[in-house]
Design a protein around this motif. Structure first.
Motif, PDB file in Angstrom:
ATOM      1  N   ASN A 282     126.533 158.638  36.687  1.00  0.00           N
ATOM      2  CA  ASN A 282     125.259 157.978  36.601  1.00  0.00           C
ATOM      3  C   ASN A 282     125.121 156.500  36.856  1.00  0.00           C
ATOM      4  OD1 ASN A 282     123.771 160.334  36.501  1.00  0.00           O
ATOM      5  ND2 ASN A 282     123.272 160.174  34.257  1.00  0.00           N
ATOM      6  N   ASP A 283     124.388 156.043  37.644  1.00  0.00           N
ATOM      7  CA  ASP A 283     124.542 154.639  37.911  1.00  0.00           C
ATOM      8  C   ASP A 283     125.812 154.087  38.389  1.00  0.00           C
ATOM      9  OD1 ASP A 283     121.962 154.408  36.999  1.00  0.00           O
ATOM     10  OD2 ASP A 283     122.367 154.340  35.274  1.00  0.00           O
ATOM     11  N   ARG A 284     125.825 152.884  38.546  1.00  0.00           N
ATOM     12  CA  ARG A 284     127.498 152.188  38.937  1.00  0.00           C
ATOM     13  C   ARG A 284     128.155 151.732  37.774  1.00  0.00           C
ATOM     14  NH1 ARG A 284     127.614 146.495  39.215  1.00  0.00           N
ATOM     15  NH2 ARG A 284     125.526 145.467  38.844  1.00  0.00           N
ATOM     16  N   PRO A 285     129.331 151.705  37.581  1.00  0.00           N
ATOM     17  CA  PRO A 285     130.078 151.471  36.484  1.00  0.00           C
ATOM     18  C   PRO A 285     129.998 149.789  36.302  1.00  0.00           C
ATOM     19  CG  PRO A 285     131.594 151.668  38.516  1.00  0.00           C
ATOM     20  CD  PRO A 285     130.300 152.174  38.801  1.00  0.00           C
ATOM     21  N   LEU A 286     130.018 149.232  34.887  1.00  0.00           N
ATOM     22  CA  LEU A 286     130.000 148.054  34.604  1.00  0.00           C
ATOM     23  C   LEU A 286     130.957 147.639  33.546  1.00  0.00           C
ATOM     24  CD1 LEU A 286     126.137 147.868  33.754  1.00  0.00           C
ATOM     25  CD2 LEU A 286     127.387 146.883  35.883  1.00  0.00           C
ATOM     26  N   ASN A 287     131.506 146.596  33.596  1.00  0.00           N
ATOM     27  CA  ASN A 287     132.556 146.239  32.388  1.00  0.00           C
ATOM     28  C   ASN A 287     131.946 145.002  31.789  1.00  0.00           C
ATOM     29  OD1 ASN A 287     132.989 144.338  34.978  1.00  0.00           O
ATOM     30  ND2 ASN A 287     134.238 143.235  33.617  1.00  0.00           N
ATOM     31  N   HIS A 288     132.418 145.087  30.393  1.00  0.00           N
ATOM     32  CA  HIS A 288     131.963 144.070  29.379  1.00  0.00           C
ATOM     33  C   HIS A 288     133.079 143.562  28.402  1.00  0.00           C
ATOM     34  CE1 HIS A 288     129.201 142.293  26.648  1.00  0.00           C
ATOM     35  NE2 HIS A 288     129.886 142.794  25.624  1.00  0.00           N
ATOM     36  N   PRO A 289     133.301 142.459  28.324  1.00  0.00           N
ATOM     37  CA  PRO A 289     132.478 141.276  28.699  1.00  0.00           C
ATOM     38  C   PRO A 289     132.926 141.018  30.107  1.00  0.00           C
ATOM     39  CG  PRO A 289     134.445 140.461  27.293  1.00  0.00           C
ATOM     40  CD  PRO A 289     134.454 142.049  27.261  1.00  0.00           C
ATOM     41  N   ASN A 290     132.169 140.174  30.783  1.00  0.00           N
ATOM     42  CA  ASN A 290     132.311 139.809  32.146  1.00  0.00           C
ATOM     43  C   ASN A 290     131.634 138.587  32.604  1.00  0.00           C
ATOM     44  OD1 ASN A 290     133.382 140.205  34.946  1.00  0.00           O
ATOM     45  ND2 ASN A 290     131.582 141.147  35.542  1.00  0.00           N
ATOM     46  N   PRO A 291     132.334 137.240  32.594  1.00  0.00           N
ATOM     47  CA  PRO A 291     133.973 137.343  32.914  1.00  0.00           C
ATOM     48  C   PRO A 291     134.529 137.542  31.575  1.00  0.00           C
ATOM     49  CG  PRO A 291     132.535 135.315  33.675  1.00  0.00           C
ATOM     50  CD  PRO A 291     131.431 136.084  32.851  1.00  0.00           C
ATOM     51  N   PHE A 292     136.090 137.545  31.571  1.00  0.00           N
ATOM     52  CA  PHE A 292     136.834 137.717  30.554  1.00  0.00           C
ATOM     53  C   PHE A 292     138.037 137.282  30.520  1.00  0.00           C
ATOM     54  CE2 PHE A 292     137.922 140.972  33.551  1.00  0.00           C
ATOM     55  CZ  PHE A 292     139.339 141.205  33.297  1.00  0.00           C
ATOM     56  N   LYS A 293     138.926 137.015  29.306  1.00  0.00           N
ATOM     57  CA  LYS A 293     140.229 136.580  29.423  1.00  0.00           C
ATOM     58  C   LYS A 293     140.951 137.861  29.397  1.00  0.00           C
ATOM     59  CE  LYS A 293     139.366 132.167  26.891  1.00  0.00           C
ATOM     60  NZ  LYS A 293     139.910 131.531  25.780  1.00  0.00           N
ATOM     61  N   LEU A 294     142.155 138.075  30.047  1.00  0.00           N
ATOM     62  CA  LEU A 294     143.045 138.676  30.341  1.00  0.00           C
ATOM     63  C   LEU A 294     143.671 139.102  28.893  1.00  0.00           C
ATOM     64  CD1 LEU A 294     144.235 140.853  32.215  1.00  0.00           C
ATOM     65  CD2 LEU A 294     146.406 139.329  32.593  1.00  0.00           C
ATOM     66  N   SER A 295     143.956 138.067  28.083  1.00  0.00           N
ATOM     67  CA  SER A 295     144.490 138.471  26.860  1.00  0.00           C
ATOM     68  C   SER A 295     143.794 139.142  25.989  1.00  0.00           C
ATOM     69  CB  SER A 295     144.818 136.947  26.123  1.00  0.00           C
ATOM     70  OG  SER A 295     143.698 136.248  25.966  1.00  0.00           O
ATOM     71  N   THR A 296     142.370 138.965  26.007  1.00  0.00           N
ATOM     72  CA  THR A 296     141.357 139.846  25.103  1.00  0.00           C
ATOM     73  C   THR A 296     141.030 141.339  26.024  1.00  0.00           C
ATOM     74  OG1 THR A 296     139.715 138.429  25.806  1.00  0.00           O
ATOM     75  CG2 THR A 296     140.607 137.943  23.761  1.00  0.00           C
ATOM     76  N   GLY A 297     140.794 141.051  27.128  1.00  0.00           N
ATOM     77  CA  GLY A 297     140.411 142.209  28.129  1.00  0.00           C
ATOM     78  C   GLY A 297     139.087 142.428  27.968  1.00  0.00           C
ATOM     79  N   THR A 298     138.716 143.483  28.910  1.00  0.00           N
ATOM     80  CA  THR A 298     137.275 144.102  29.169  1.00  0.00           C
ATOM     81  C   THR A 298     137.326 145.551  29.055  1.00  0.00           C
ATOM     82  OG1 THR A 298     135.489 143.847  30.606  1.00  0.00           O
ATOM     83  CG2 THR A 298     137.626 144.148  31.728  1.00  0.00           C
TER      84      THR A 298
END
Length: 379
Positions: A281-297
């Motif tokens: 359902n719907d399109r995938p979303l990532n959170h947070p966005n933008p993000f730091k690679l060290s903390t991730g999303t």
């Protein structure tokens, strides 16, 4: 000597050996043999007479007997709550008669025994809510509410008649959904006699989490179930549902889900269906966005059913930098419902420059979703 209930006045005086009589003293006494709630709490039985319950009995009774060895006893509950962890017995022996009138409030019992050991019992249900795990006898009401908890399915040995003004309330716990064969799954409410129903079905969610594809078997049904408002062929039917009259009061689900009640009249079930027609359902979303690679999303998306899903992440130049397979029903990312797939440095196994990183989701060889995530510098 049998003295009727009432208030009596009598005089007390003293007379000595010489015939002298003292001044008399008048005393009043009231005789009341009617059962009271206080007596029931101390000794949970009513042998004869009528007990009126108009308020909650705070103490949980281990058992409650109405009708002694040879008496005629009646309990009328018009309000309040009564809970019996054991059996509520109406008519407890040869020659005894026990009647319970539920006109209001809530009566919760483990066992409701109507007529026992040769006794006579009646349960008159004119209102209020009854919650019983087991009923030995038949029930009928035109305005009452029968409540069933999914972790304590109810079984009625006789007939059950719930007319148009009555209702059945099902409270769903984690045990509610059917995961195996629906035909062999135990129903939440089983009636061994004939079940006639034309009232309202109320569903409430407690600890149950709705998932697409779930089936909840509310009542038992059989091949001889009929689906019309007429009762001409009732004698050959175990369950009769006046489907043109049944109403549903259902809780609000996640916007991606909906109730399917179309199979209730035939199977006694309701189902959880997805609003969307595809796998996702719907399109995938990532959170947070933008993000730091060290903390991730976290890449989030909703699957209408469990499926193997592959996540692929690319650089802005189109080079694949990460691939992960999420197995159905096993891994986060392949389960039915909402999924969150973590993406960070420890998972990728290397440092990446800041920038835009497209990603796709693949299932059964087809792309089911696309998205973009923005990685920002660590400082």
């Amino acid at each position: 000597l049998h003295v009727a209930d009432g208030t009596y006045d009598y005089g007390v005086f003293a007379k000595d050996a010489y015939g002298n009589v003292s001044k008399g003293v008048t005393v009043s006494i009231t005789i009341d043999t009617k059962p009271t709630v206080e007596k029931v709490i101390e000794k949970p039985r009513v042998d004869q007479g009528t007990l009126e319950i108009k308020k909650t009995i705070e103490r949980v009774l281990e058992k409650f007997e109405v009708g002694g060895s040879s008496g005629l006893a009646t309990v009328v509950q018009s309000s309040g709550n009564v809970q019996v962890n054991g059996a509520l017995s109406l008519g407890n022996g040869v020659g005894s008669t026990g009647n319970y009138v539920l006109a209001g409030g809530t009566l919760k019992v483990d066992k409701l025994e109507i007529g026992r050991n040769g006794g006579n019992g009646t349960f008159t249900w004119t209102g209020g809510t009854l919650q019983a795990v087991s009923v030995n006898g038949s029930l009928s009401t035109s305005t009452g509410n029968l409540q069933v908890e999914s972790d304590q399915p109810a079984k009625i040995s006789g007939d059950l008649t719930l007319s148009s003004g009555a209702s059945m309330t099902f409270v769903l716990h984690t045990t509610a959904a059917v995961t195996g064969n629906v035909q062999t799954a135990p129903p939440l409410l089983k009636c061994n006699g004939t079940l006639i129903f034309s009232g309202k079905v109320v569903v409430k969610i407690d600890t149950y989490t709705a998932k697409p594809g779930d089936v909840i078997k509310l009542i038992n049904s059989g091949s001889n179930l009929i689906q019309s408002s007429g009762l001409s062929s009732l004698r050959s039917a175990r369950v009769h549902i006046a489907s043109n009259q049944v109403q549903f009061d259902l809780p609000i689900l996640d916007s991606r889900l909906k109730w399917d009640t179309g199979s209730f009249a035939q199977e006694g079930t309701i189902k959880i269906a997805s609003v969307g027609t595809g796998l996702i359902n719907d399109r995938p979303l990532n959170h947070p966005n933008p993000f730091k690679l060290s903390t991730g999303t976290q890449i989030g998306y909703y699957l209408n059913q469990a499926s193997d899903v592959e996540l692929r992440v690319y650089s802005s130049l189109g080079s694949e930098i990460y691939r992960k397979m999420c197995l159905a029903t096993v891994d986060e990312g392949g389960k039915a419902g909402y999924n969150n797939v973590l993406f960070n440095r420890s998972i990728v196994g290397m440092d990446l420059p800041s920038g835009v990183y497209p990603y796709i989701l693949i299932s059964n060889g087809s792309v089911i979703g696309k998205g973009k995530m923005v990685m920002r510098p660590e400082y």
